[in-house]
Scaffold this motif. Structure first.
Motif, PDB file in Angstrom:
ATOM      1  N   ALA A  81       7.287  -3.336  -3.498  1.00 50.71           N
ATOM      2  CA  ALA A  81       6.821  -2.565  -2.345  1.00 50.71           C
ATOM      3  C   ALA A  81       5.291  -2.633  -2.223  1.00 50.71           C
ATOM      4  CB  ALA A  81       7.271  -1.111  -2.469  1.00 50.71           C
ATOM      5  N   LEU A  82       4.598  -2.486  -3.369  1.00 58.27           N
ATOM      6  CA  LEU A  82       3.142  -2.559  -3.329  1.00 58.27           C
ATOM      7  C   LEU A  82       2.650  -3.956  -2.950  1.00 58.27           C
ATOM      8  CD1 LEU A  82       2.224  -0.400  -6.457  1.00 58.27           C
ATOM      9  CD2 LEU A  82       1.956   0.218  -4.057  1.00 58.27           C
ATOM     10  N   THR A  83       3.388  -4.978  -3.407  1.00 60.56           N
ATOM     11  CA  THR A  83       3.023  -6.345  -3.055  1.00 60.56           C
ATOM     12  C   THR A  83       3.129  -6.571  -1.543  1.00 60.56           C
ATOM     13  OG1 THR A  83       3.795  -7.117  -5.223  1.00 60.56           O
ATOM     14  CG2 THR A  83       3.517  -8.763  -3.503  1.00 60.56           C
TER      15      THR A  83
ATOM     16  N   ASP B 243       0.085  -7.433   1.091  1.00 64.64           N
ATOM     17  CA  ASP B 243       0.113  -8.527   2.068  1.00 64.64           C
ATOM     18  C   ASP B 243      -0.224  -8.022   3.469  1.00 64.64           C
ATOM     19  OD1 ASP B 243       0.796 -10.217   0.024  1.00 64.64           O
ATOM     20  OD2 ASP B 243       2.961 -10.143   0.427  1.00 64.64           O
ATOM     21  N   VAL B 244       0.312  -6.825   3.785  1.00 64.27           N
ATOM     22  CA  VAL B 244       0.013  -6.250   5.106  1.00 64.27           C
ATOM     23  C   VAL B 244      -1.478  -5.937   5.227  1.00 64.27           C
ATOM     24  CG1 VAL B 244       0.433  -4.273   6.618  1.00 64.27           C
ATOM     25  CG2 VAL B 244       2.347  -5.326   5.404  1.00 64.27           C
ATOM     26  N   TYR B 245      -2.069  -5.374   4.144  1.00 68.37           N
ATOM     27  CA  TYR B 245      -3.503  -5.063   4.169  1.00 68.37           C
ATOM     28  C   TYR B 245      -4.335  -6.333   4.314  1.00 68.37           C
ATOM     29  CZ  TYR B 245      -2.529  -0.253   2.737  1.00 68.37           C
ATOM     30  OH  TYR B 245      -2.100   1.030   2.692  1.00 68.37           O
ATOM     31  N   ILE B 246      -3.885  -7.420   3.653  1.00 71.48           N
ATOM     32  CA  ILE B 246      -4.627  -8.678   3.744  1.00 71.48           C
ATOM     33  C   ILE B 246      -4.599  -9.211   5.178  1.00 71.48           C
ATOM     34  CG2 ILE B 246      -4.647 -11.096   3.006  1.00 71.48           C
ATOM     35  CD1 ILE B 246      -3.636 -10.155   0.279  1.00 71.48           C
ATOM     36  N   LYS B 247      -3.439  -9.125   5.815  1.00 69.33           N
ATOM     37  CA  LYS B 247      -3.321  -9.619   7.185  1.00 69.33           C
ATOM     38  C   LYS B 247      -3.984  -8.678   8.183  1.00 69.33           C
ATOM     39  CE  LYS B 247       1.047 -12.030   6.266  1.00 69.33           C
ATOM     40  NZ  LYS B 247       2.497 -12.106   6.599  1.00 69.33           N
TER      41      LYS B 247
ATOM     42  N   ASP C 272      -7.596  -1.285   2.274  1.00 65.26           N
ATOM     43  CA  ASP C 272      -8.254  -2.240   1.384  1.00 65.26           C
ATOM     44  C   ASP C 272      -7.225  -2.821   0.416  1.00 65.26           C
ATOM     45  OD1 ASP C 272      -9.921  -3.725  -0.143  1.00 65.26           O
ATOM     46  OD2 ASP C 272     -10.941  -2.029  -1.099  1.00 65.26           O
ATOM     47  N   PRO C 273      -6.985  -4.138   0.419  1.00 67.60           N
ATOM     48  CA  PRO C 273      -5.973  -4.717  -0.486  1.00 67.60           C
ATOM     49  C   PRO C 273      -6.322  -4.528  -1.958  1.00 67.60           C
ATOM     50  CG  PRO C 273      -6.570  -6.256   1.271  1.00 67.60           C
ATOM     51  CD  PRO C 273      -7.554  -5.145   1.329  1.00 67.60           C
ATOM     52  N   THR C 274      -7.615  -4.510  -2.283  1.00 69.16           N
ATOM     53  CA  THR C 274      -8.005  -4.390  -3.699  1.00 69.16           C
ATOM     54  C   THR C 274      -7.718  -3.012  -4.260  1.00 69.16           C
ATOM     55  OG1 THR C 274     -10.248  -3.788  -3.015  1.00 69.16           O
ATOM     56  CG2 THR C 274      -9.796  -6.130  -3.402  1.00 69.16           C
ATOM     57  N   SER C 275      -7.502  -2.008  -3.385  1.00 70.64           N
ATOM     58  CA  SER C 275      -7.224  -0.654  -3.878  1.00 70.64           C
ATOM     59  C   SER C 275      -5.865  -0.564  -4.562  1.00 70.64           C
ATOM     60  CB  SER C 275      -7.287   0.340  -2.722  1.00 70.64           C
ATOM     61  OG  SER C 275      -6.284   0.043  -1.755  1.00 70.64           O
ATOM     62  N   LEU C 276      -4.990  -1.554  -4.313  1.00 72.90           N
ATOM     63  CA  LEU C 276      -3.652  -1.542  -4.915  1.00 72.90           C
ATOM     64  C   LEU C 276      -3.604  -2.281  -6.241  1.00 72.90           C
ATOM     65  CD1 LEU C 276      -1.507  -2.273  -1.718  1.00 72.90           C
ATOM     66  CD2 LEU C 276      -2.054  -0.052  -2.715  1.00 72.90           C
ATOM     67  N   ASP C 277      -4.670  -3.019  -6.575  1.00 75.88           N
ATOM     68  CA  ASP C 277      -4.649  -3.811  -7.811  1.00 75.88           C
ATOM     69  C   ASP C 277      -4.501  -2.960  -9.073  1.00 75.88           C
ATOM     70  OD1 ASP C 277      -4.816  -6.101  -6.346  1.00 75.88           O
ATOM     71  OD2 ASP C 277      -7.008  -6.279  -6.502  1.00 75.88           O
TER      72      ASP C 277
ATOM     73  N   GLU D 147      -1.008  -1.588 -13.649  1.00 77.44           N
ATOM     74  CA  GLU D 147      -0.313  -0.580 -14.457  1.00 77.44           C
ATOM     75  C   GLU D 147       1.199  -0.829 -14.468  1.00 77.44           C
ATOM     76  OE1 GLU D 147       0.362   4.276 -14.486  1.00 77.44           O
ATOM     77  OE2 GLU D 147      -1.088   3.353 -13.108  1.00 77.44           O
ATOM     78  N   ILE D 148       1.738  -1.184 -13.302  1.00 74.47           N
ATOM     79  CA  ILE D 148       3.174  -1.467 -13.227  1.00 74.47           C
ATOM     80  C   ILE D 148       3.519  -2.688 -14.063  1.00 74.47           C
ATOM     81  CG2 ILE D 148       5.026  -2.188 -11.676  1.00 74.47           C
ATOM     82  CD1 ILE D 148       3.796  -0.426  -9.526  1.00 74.47           C
ATOM     83  N   ALA D 149       2.666  -3.718 -14.022  1.00 77.79           N
ATOM     84  CA  ALA D 149       2.927  -4.923 -14.817  1.00 77.79           C
ATOM     85  C   ALA D 149       2.946  -4.597 -16.311  1.00 77.79           C
ATOM     86  CB  ALA D 149       1.870  -5.979 -14.522  1.00 77.79           C
ATOM     87  N   GLN D 150       2.005  -3.747 -16.760  1.00 82.24           N
ATOM     88  CA  GLN D 150       2.009  -3.338 -18.160  1.00 82.24           C
ATOM     89  C   GLN D 150       3.274  -2.564 -18.508  1.00 82.24           C
ATOM     90  OE1 GLN D 150      -1.591  -1.142 -18.853  1.00 82.24           O
ATOM     91  NE2 GLN D 150      -2.936  -2.924 -18.545  1.00 82.24           N
TER      92      GLN D 150
END
Length: 573
Positions: A372-374, A378-382, A388-393, A398-401
């Motif tokens: 969902a965040l991904t 993508d929507v923020y990038i477009k 800001d797309p970087t705000s989700l990084d 954290e989810i990846a960990q």
């Protein structure tokens, strides 16, 4: 006579109005009484529905593991269905109360007010008409009395005139005056007569209208009002029955659902669920072969060797003193080891599988959040204006960990699960295949009692102990001060048999000893009914192991020796 007759008519009419007034008031009271009855019935239905709902809610399963475990039994599911059907059943009684209130109570309350107003209007018209005819009669009587008085006055005036006219001593002027007075009285009598005649005709017409039109119309209206009241009451009673009848199909479906739930109970499947839930995975032991330890055990059955054995153990006093700290305290005070190694194989396998399933669900949740965040990124990038797309990084990192940690947990538990499934004996293998090859060279002999404590397992796979022992712990040694000195100088116990480890066991508690599968050990104290057997690996390592994890072979001679030692050292027994 006319006055008496008219007075009787007026009295009779008034009495009829009084009777009708009492009867119609009784009718209104009856309607209000019936309305009160329906209202109380509605309250009873509401209270009954409330009690049924509270009863169903009280016995609804709580959200805990015990209730969830019960839901797999058909009898528990049938009971839950019955409770749910009771909720619908209560809802139908609430519907009865609602319909009674809307269709009967409210309607009758409104109609009662209208009935009171209509009744008041009719009796007001009746009293008004009665009062009018009585007033007309009084006016007629007044005209009649005035006409009668004027006639009498005219007769007296005429007689006076005639007397004055016949008297020769009376002056002509007096006679003329008497004549004029007589004429005036006659004229007054004539006017009174005309007035009386006219009012009499008017009264007769009014009386005719009163008794043949006005009063009958009023009585008819009152009769119609009363008939309407009775019909309305009948309709309410019919509605009262129809409201109950309307819920019977739904109530019947509720009862059918309860019956169907009861018929769905399967006792065989429920008992099979119990078996599947609590089976330990242990296979029954095979026939015990005769093991000839006569050569190796001679020194154990002789008094000399026994004393030697005791002498050799004297350097180990510190170890025995340490053993006096029983009951042993668990090092892990949680719900058992993380790998559930304290459980029998089958129960351990189920616990590990359940743990893997739970972690897999958590992984799926994290994956869904990541996806969902991904998509949002993508929507923020477009569309940069949306965010800001970087705000989700940070959150994605954290989810990846979390996913990595959970996957590591899954791999760990899957490794333990593979280990358990690899070590569990196949049900198709005969018991003889699980016996160690070390004993295959021995001669056959009558089997000695096998102290495998599988029959002492509790339904959840744990071991049962004597009341004096802490659950899951090795037995407690008596702490009698009288034997403190003896206990400090205790010597090594003789071996009374041998055992073979069927499963690995990690001795994490004080006083226990770790064993590996297939290991051969000496038995120095047999199971006393608490699920633990005391074994020795060598002269320096000994401790307790679960009886169900080993296969015990006792020697008859050493068993007799153990009895003599128990008499010499009572605390050993």
């Amino acid at each position: 006579m006319v006055e008496e007759k008219m007075g009787a008519c007026f009295t009779a009419t008034k009495d009829q109005f009084d009777n009708l007034e009492k009867h119609t008031q009784w009718g209104i009271d009856f309607v209000e009484r019936y309305t009160k009855f329906v209202k109380e019935r509605s309250e009873i239905e509401l209270n009954y529905a409330k009690q049924i709902r509270n009863l169903s809610k009280k016995y609804q399963p709580k959200k805990n593991s015990r209730e969830e475990e019960e839901s797999k039994y058909s009898s528990c599911r049938a009971f839950l269905t019955t409770l749910n059907e009771l909720q619908d059943y209560a809802g139908q009684h609430e519907l009865v109360a609602e319909n009674l209130t809307a269709q009967i109570i409210a309607e009758l309350a409104k109609y009662t007010q209208e009935l009171k107003s209509e009744r008041k209007s009719h009796f007001h018209d009746g009293r008004k008409a009665q009062q009018h005819i009585e007033n007309s009669w009084k006016q007629l009587e007044a005209c009649k009395r005035r006409f009668e008085r004027d006639c009498k006055e005219a007769d007296r005036a005429q007689q006076y005139f005639e007397k004055m006219d016949a008297d020769i001593n009376v002056t002509k002027a007096d006679v003329e005056k008497a004549r004029q007075q007589a004429q005036m009285r006659h004229q007054m009598a004539s006017d009174s007569k005309g007035e009386y005649s006219s009012y009499l005709q008017k009264f007769n017409q009014e009386q005719n209208d009163h008794y043949y039109t006005i009063i009958p119309n009023i009585f008819q209206k009152i009769q119609d009002m009363e008939e309407k009241r009775i019909e309305r009451l009948g309709e309410s009673m019919r509605t009262f029955a129809e409201v109950d009848r309307s819920i019977l199909p739904i109530v019947g479906k509720c009862l059918d659902g309860m019956t169907k739930a009861a018929e769905s109970i399967e006792s065989k499947n429920d008992s099979k669920q119990v078996v599947d839930s609590y089976k330990s995975g242990f296979e029954p032991p095979g026939d015990v072969e005769f093991e000839d330890y006569g050569q190796a055990m001679k020194k154990a059955v002789s008094e000399t060797s026994l004393s030697n054995s005791r002498g050799e153990s004297k350097p180990e006093k510190s170890n025995k003193r340490q053993g006096k700290l029983w009951p042993f305290i668990k090092k892990n005070k949680g719900g058992g080891p993380e790998d559930f190694s304290h459980l029998p194989p089958e129960q351990r396998r189920k616990k590990l599988q359940a743990k893997i399933d739970d972690i897999s669900k958590d992984i799926q949740k994290e994956v869904d959040q990541r996806d969902a965040l991904t998509k949002m990124k993508d929507v923020y990038i477009k569309n940069p204006q949306m965010g800001d797309p970087t705000s989700l990084d940070p959150r994605l990192g954290e989810i990846a960990q979390n996913i990595d940690k959970l996957q590591a947990e899954v791999q760990k538990f899957e490794g333990w699960l593979a280990e358990v499934e690899g070590r569990m004996p196949a049900k198709s293998d005969p018991p003889s295949k699980r016996q160690s090859a070390v004993f295959e060279t021995q001669n056959n002999a009558p089997p000695v009692t096998n102290n495998c404590a599988q029959d002492r397992e509790s339904p959840d796979g744990s071991y049962t102990e004597e009341p004096s022992s802490e659950p899951g712990q090795p037995p407690v040694k008596p702490a009698d001060p009288e034997f403190d000195d003896e206990f400090e100088e205790e010597e090594v116990l003789p071996t009374i048999g041998t055992c073979k480890a069927l499963y690995p066991f990690e001795g994490t508690n004080e006083g226990t000893i770790s064993i590996t599968e297939g290991e051969l050990l000496y038995v120095i104290e047999e199971d006393k009914g608490d699920g633990w057997t005391r074994v020795r690996r060598n002269e320096e390592q000994e401790g307790y192991v679960p009886t169900s994890y080993v296969e015990v072979f006792l020697d008859n001679n050493t068993k007799e020796l153990w009895g003599s030692l128990a008499m010499e050292f009572p605390w050993l027994s």
